[in-house]
Scaffold this motif. Structure first.
Motif, PDB file in Angstrom:
ATOM      1  N   LYS A  68     -13.947  16.736 -21.353  1.00 32.03           N
ATOM      2  CA  LYS A  68     -12.808  16.784 -20.431  1.00 32.03           C
ATOM      3  C   LYS A  68     -11.493  16.670 -21.203  1.00 32.03           C
ATOM      4  CE  LYS A  68     -11.533  15.160 -15.904  1.00 32.03           C
ATOM      5  NZ  LYS A  68     -11.940  14.389 -14.738  1.00 32.03           N
ATOM      6  N   GLU A  69     -11.458  15.746 -22.169  1.00 30.69           N
ATOM      7  CA  GLU A  69     -10.259  15.570 -22.989  1.00 30.69           C
ATOM      8  C   GLU A  69      -9.942  16.822 -23.795  1.00 30.69           C
ATOM      9  OE1 GLU A  69      -9.307  12.945 -26.845  1.00 30.69           O
ATOM     10  OE2 GLU A  69      -9.705  11.745 -25.038  1.00 30.69           O
ATOM     11  N   HIS A  70     -10.987  17.542 -24.206  1.00 21.14           N
ATOM     12  CA  HIS A  70     -10.810  18.778 -24.976  1.00 21.14           C
ATOM     13  C   HIS A  70     -10.286  19.922 -24.090  1.00 21.14           C
ATOM     14  CE1 HIS A  70     -11.429  21.645 -28.187  1.00 21.14           C
ATOM     15  NE2 HIS A  70     -12.076  22.427 -27.358  1.00 21.14           N
ATOM     16  N   GLY A  71     -10.347  19.757 -22.778  1.00 22.10           N
ATOM     17  CA  GLY A  71      -9.830  20.790 -21.883  1.00 22.10           C
ATOM     18  C   GLY A  71     -10.875  21.719 -21.323  1.00 22.10           C
ATOM     19  N   VAL A  72     -12.157  21.382 -21.488  1.00 24.77           N
ATOM     20  CA  VAL A  72     -13.219  22.196 -20.906  1.00 24.77           C
ATOM     21  C   VAL A  72     -13.048  22.175 -19.390  1.00 24.77           C
ATOM     22  CG1 VAL A  72     -15.728  22.362 -20.579  1.00 24.77           C
ATOM     23  CG2 VAL A  72     -14.782  21.804 -22.828  1.00 24.77           C
ATOM     24  N   PRO A  73     -13.105  23.341 -18.720  1.00 28.61           N
ATOM     25  CA  PRO A  73     -12.902  23.383 -17.259  1.00 28.61           C
ATOM     26  C   PRO A  73     -13.935  22.520 -16.514  1.00 28.61           C
ATOM     27  CG  PRO A  73     -12.872  25.596 -18.186  1.00 28.61           C
ATOM     28  CD  PRO A  73     -13.309  24.661 -19.280  1.00 28.61           C
ATOM     29  N   THR A  74     -13.429  21.712 -15.600  1.00 28.92           N
ATOM     30  CA  THR A  74     -14.301  20.862 -14.797  1.00 28.92           C
ATOM     31  C   THR A  74     -14.097  21.154 -13.326  1.00 28.92           C
ATOM     32  OG1 THR A  74     -12.636  19.097 -14.742  1.00 28.92           O
ATOM     33  CG2 THR A  74     -14.274  19.000 -16.514  1.00 28.92           C
ATOM     34  N   VAL A  75     -15.094  20.754 -12.548  1.00 26.88           N
ATOM     35  CA  VAL A  75     -15.029  20.895 -11.093  1.00 26.88           C
ATOM     36  C   VAL A  75     -15.377  19.554 -10.477  1.00 26.88           C
ATOM     37  CG1 VAL A  75     -15.556  23.363 -11.041  1.00 26.88           C
ATOM     38  CG2 VAL A  75     -17.420  21.716 -11.006  1.00 26.88           C
ATOM     39  N   ASP A  76     -14.848  19.321  -9.274  1.00 32.75           N
ATOM     40  CA  ASP A  76     -15.151  18.067  -8.567  1.00 32.75           C
ATOM     41  C   ASP A  76     -16.468  18.167  -7.848  1.00 32.75           C
ATOM     42  OD1 ASP A  76     -12.816  16.854  -9.390  1.00 32.75           O
ATOM     43  OD2 ASP A  76     -11.678  17.649  -7.708  1.00 32.75           O
TER      44      ASP A  76
END
Length: 106
Positions: A98-106
């Motif tokens: 997440k810190e690296h900027g990999v796309p996440t979803v809720d």
């Protein structure tokens, strides 16, 4: 069998990998923090049931992540024990992705 550092990859390597991403974090953690877009959610207790099928490609690249390497390491070992040849896990787990900027979803 125990996981070794050779199976650890950086968040940057995970982000650029063409691999099946497996999220083995708890449901509570996924609800609270989301998950990586496109990741397959697998309960740690169900790894063999999900990946032990005879018709699965044992050479498919797989990247496992949890909240930390302590959670993902045993899953890497289990997948290797099932005959998977290209299995790694993320140094720093989901927080690092997440810190690296990999796309996440809720």
């Amino acid at each position: 069998m125990s996981s070794n550092d050779a199976s650890l990859i950086s968040p940057a390597e995970a982000a650029s990998a063409t691999a099946t991403l497996i999220d083995v974090r708890s449901e509570k953690s996924r609800i609270e923090f989301g998950t990586v877009a496109g990741a397959i959610v697998v309960d740690k207790a169900a790894v063999e049931a999900e990946f032990g099928a005879a018709d699965r490609d044992r050479d498919e690249p797989i990247v496992v992540f949890c909240g930390s390497v302590q959670g993902s390491g045993p899953v890497v070992d289990e997948l290797k024990g099932l005959g998977y040849t290209d299995v790694s896990h993320v140094d720093g787990g989901f927080p690092a992705l997440k810190e690296h900027g990999v796309p996440t979803v809720d």
